[in-house]
Write a protein that holds these residues in place. Sequence first.
Motif: not given
Length: 161
Positions: A17-35
Amino acid sequence: MGNQHTLKIDLSWLACAIEGEGCITIYVAKNNNGGRRYIPQINWANTNIDFIDALTKILKRIDVAHHTTLRQAKNLRCKPAYHTSCAGQKSVAKLLRTVKPYLRSKIGQLQLTLRFIESRVSRIKVTGYSHTPYNETELGYYRGIRKLNQKGVRDCTLDAK
């Protein structure tokens, strides 16, 4: 013995399921301070509720936190899709270590994600501060995952070892 056998079958199915339909990633989220915060994730999207039910049943069985939502596509002629995600260092590390023996084609993403998590955990233990700045090695793991997840045919190696 039967429970162990069915667990192996479930873990094999989960790896597929991971190989066929999934995605292993690192998501980038912005902090309140812009980081920026870099959050390990494994995501699935599928229109088949039976697939999502099987997936979430296995994730619950191995005690991995996850979240599922139903999203309607902007184009109303398209079916709504279920999106399931497992996010955060603890949950993603547990899931990846559990399916590692069964994974084949996304082993590069698995290795880079685990290295990223291990680096973060060890550095945060040293500093005692959960917002420890990301170092160049960790950012290299992130860039390596992005490269592996690009669409199309590619010739790429694991730059961040």
